[in-house]
Design a protein around this motif. Structure first.
Motif: not given
Length: 372
Positions: A184-208
């Motif tokens: 679980h801890s390793h999985f959380l580290l992987v998630l944090e490494s992808l946080a910026e990627f999901w922020e980029v796509l979340d902005e696209i999903d909500t604003k377009t």
């Protein structure tokens, strides 16, 4: 001789009477015990024998009934039949992974103690065999993710199989001393490494208005964004470098796409890797994207001019008539089949040339992989 051999090979299968015409007990195959009863006629002829099985054995032998009957008909004696039945069960067990051997008690006690250490609130699901677990994990932005853990039969010596809805492969380093908490801890580290990627796509999903995919998953890296009526841009975001210039493909009628393509090529040098993808696309293309706040999605959901539907399985109309006075959209598959059916159309390599079904102006379509 036969009796001693039967007892030696199957110590849990015992005679119920002195005549030894009835046997009841268990046969053992791959460390699993299956309850069964065999009733023989007075002359001990297997041809007329009756076999009664427990429900697990019946389920396992489903589809093999005819073979069992044939073995009863042709086996020389009961010992031979039991041996052939066990061989058949081994084959059946290999094709039914759910009938694996039951783990030792310490497997379950260890699993329970590890779940307690992790926290029961993080356990979303566990199957009846205690083999498959789904663990909940929230990243720093509050997005919920699920880690599916499939424990192997030799756990913890054998590494578990872990899967999740991610845009990159999930690589887990495992040792026999590993635990659910470490996974679980390793999985959380992987998630944090992808946080910026999901922020980029979340902005696209909500604003377009995203045309494809219809319901994006956390593993999807592509977005097709509406620009105008029958004009859109498809972007492929790199999960490891989400703010770099993505792979872009403009879709629509040539007269509408050409000015945008020229701006993209001319302004590409303005791309700012510190800004979001959406912000950069606005600057480079010199446009404002339609958003849920300014437009209805129906404005961009024009139906195919051939099948009169918007969605055809997973695809939407992406072939547009280039005549500005027409601009009718079509599904690629629909237009391909339509042009193929006309004697006036011609094909060169993987491109079909023909006339627009609406305005009769020249139109072309590429043969998709599924049509080839």
């Amino acid at each position: 001789m036969m009796e001693s051999s039967l007892v030696r090979e199957n110590p849990l299968l015992l005679p119920l009477n002195k005549e030894k015409t009835a046997y009841d007990g268990f046969i053992t195959v791959q460390d699993r015990d299956f309850r069964m009863r065999i009733l023989l006629p007075p002359d001990h002829q297997l041809k007329l024998a009756k076999l009664h099985c427990c429900w697990q054995l019946k389920q396992l032998l489903r589809g093999y009934e005819l073979i069992v009957k044939q073995r009863l008909q042709h086996a020389a004696d009961l010992v031979t039949f039991i041996l052939e039945l066990k061989t058949l069960l081994e084959v059946a067990l290999k094709s039914c992974p759910e009938y694996r051997s039951i783990p030792p008690p310490q497997y379950y006690s260890q699993l329970i103690s590890q779940t307690e250490a992790l926290g029961w609130d993080k356990l979303l699901f566990i199957d009846t065999e205690f083999r498959t677990l789904r663990l909940k994990a929230d990243d720093s932005s509050g997005r919920q993710h699920i880690l599916t853990v499939n424990l192997k039969s030799k756990h913890p010596e054998e590494a578990p199989e872990c899967t999740a809805d991610l845009p990159v492969p999930l690589a887990i380093a495992w040792t026999p001393q590993g635990s659910l908490e470490q996974l679980h801890s390793h999985f959380l580290l992987v998630l944090e490494s992808l946080a910026e990627f999901w922020e980029v796509l979340d902005e696209i999903d909500t604003k377009t208005w995203v045309l494809e995919p219809e319901k994006p998953s956390r593993a999807d890296t592509m977005r097709r964004i509406a620009i105008g009526n029958n004009v859109s841009i498809k972007v492929e975001v790199d999960p490891r470098h989400p703010k770099m210039l993505p792979e872009c493909c403009l879709l629509g009628a040539e007269h509408a796409v050409t000015p945008l393509r020229n701006k993209l090529n001319a302004n590409m040098h303005l791309w700012n890797p510190d800004a979001s993808v959406l912000h950069n696309l606005r600057d480079v293309l010199e446009i404002e994207f339609p958003s849920p706040a300014t437009h209805e999605k129906s404005s961009f959901s024009t139906e195919c001019g051939i099948c009169y539907s918007y969605r055809l399985e997973a695809s939407i109309p992406d072939q547009i008539c280039n005549d500005p006075r027409c601009g009718q959209p079509f599904h690629q598959a629909c237009l391909y089949q339509w042009l193929r059916s006309l004697p006036s159309s011609r094909q060169s390599f993987n491109i079909v040339f023909g006339e627009c079904p609406y305005c009769s102006k020249p139109i072309t379509v590429k043969m998709s992989a599924q049509n080839s």
